[in-house]
Structures are given as structure tokens and as C-alpha cells.
Design a protein around this motif. Structure first.
Motif: not given
Length: 215
Positions: A63-73
Motif C-alpha cells: 500500500a502507498f499513502t499520499r498526503h493531500l491538500s484540501l482546496p482553500q475553501r
């Protein structure tokens, strides 16, 4: 040597835990934009690649993980505060979402590209077990241990290792295949894991050898 207690198998050695049918390799946040920020990331990519090759040859789930950003709102006070710290901003309006799902920076580095039979879990948390389906998927496949490598030890791998144990999985940390942003913080994380005692800390060479013997 595997002991038994109340009908349960209690592995004691690294090799016992590295049974490919009962362990999964979790590659933590080896993303283009994260590797660019970490000194010595090329060496980490190489060691993670070695662990990945051993796991794949043995038929271990990956398994791989990825860190995501949320849209600014959708960045709330916690997400904004963290992003301000990482981006060295004092004004929340200056924060940019670095890791949107389709951004080049968010993708796993090409040398470690996931295969079709491997899974990627996206998250906005530090622990790979928090608010993802990782724990559910591991239990559904009768996995009892996870081997962890990637970036960064002091930011996400330590909390993932700790929460693995809280969720009933033994964690095995490949210390030399875990990059860091702050070497002193990395050593503190390793010291904490060693002190608590619910994580096995090893290196890539020992892991690969144990997986080959256990396969």
C-alpha cells in the motif's frame, strides 16, 4: 520461534512477522513534492525501492499513502495553521494548497510507481490509519503486521507506527528507509518507538532478508 497462547500465535523474530501472507508493506508519502523538500531523499527512494522489490517478489501486499491538500475553501483552522507553518506564512490568505489530487507534486515518485494490484490511500492526516480505509483493508485481508518506510519519520511514520499498534497491528519500521526533515526529531521519534516497545525497528537489509526467508 512462534509461541502460542490461548490459541494465538505470538511471533518473536523479525522473520516470523515478515510472513508475506500476514504482513503488508506501507510506503508512506513518497511523493514528488515531498521528496524535493527532504535532503538525502534519493537514498531513501533507493532503499524504499529495495524493500518494495523484496515485498513484490514475495507476493506481499503493498500500500502507498499520499498526503493531500484540501482546496482553500475547505482548509479549516487546523489545516490552515499547519499549512502556514510548512509554508512559512503569517497570513492565511497567502497559503497555497500544494498537494491537490491531480498536482504533479502529489504523485508518487516515478521510481516507486504503484502497480495495478497495489493500493493508494489518500489522507489529510499524519497517521495513515486516521480517516482512511487502511485498517479495514488490512483486517479484511487477515494482515497482522505492517512494515513502514518513506517520508517523514518524525511527521507521519512515528504516529502511523503508534496507531498501528492501537489498531491491533504490529508495526515494523525500516529506519534507514525513512527520511526526515529534522535529523534530531527523527532520532527522538526512533527513541520513543524503542522506549514504548510495541514497534520493531530494523533496517532495509534485514527486512529484505527476512522476507526472502519467510516467503
Amino acid at each position: 520461534m512462534i509461541r502460542t497462547r490461548h490459541g494465538l500465535e505470538i511471533p518473536s523474530s523479525l522473520e516470523d512477522w515478515c510472513d508475506p501472507e500476514r504482513m503488508a508493506l506501507v510506503v508512506y508519502d513518497m511523493q514528488v513534492g515531498i521528496c524535493r523538500q527532504v535532503a538525502g531523499s534519493a537514498a531513501i527512494v533507493e532503499r524504499v525501492g529495495q524493500a518494495l522489490e523484496a515485498a513484490r517478489m514475495a507476493g506481499m501486499r503493498v500500500a502507498f499513502t499520499r498526503h493531500l491538500s484540501l482546496p482553500q475553501r475547505w482548509m479549516g483552522r487546523v489545516q490552515l495553521r499547519m499549512a502556514m507553518g510548512w509554508q512559512r506564512q503569517t497570513d492565511p490568505d497567502a497559503v497555497q494548497p500544494w498537494f491537490l489530487p491531480d498536482a504533479e507534486a502529489t504523485q508518487i515518485v516515478p521510481d516507486l510507481r504503484p502497480r495495478e494490484d497495489e493500493v493508494v490511500f489518500d489522507k489529510i492526516t499524519m497517521s495513515a490509519f486516521d480517516s482512511t480505509a487502511l485498517s479495514v483493508a488490512l483486517r479484511d485481508c487477515d494482515i497482522r503486521a505492517v512494515a513502514l518506510c518513506g517520508i517523514a519519520m518524525e511527521i507521519g511514520i512515528e504516529p502511523t507506527a503508534r496507531q498501528a499498534c492501537d489498531n491491533g497491528f504490529v508495526s515494523v519500521v525500516l529506519a534507514d528507509a525513512c527520511g526526515c526533515g529534522d535529523p534530531q526529531a527523527r532520532e527522538r521519534s526512533l527513541a520513543t518507538l524503542g522506549y514504548v516497545g510495541d514497534t520493531l525497528v530494523t533496517d532495509t537489509k534485514a527486512f529484505c532478508a527476512a522476507v526472502r526467508r519467510a516467503a
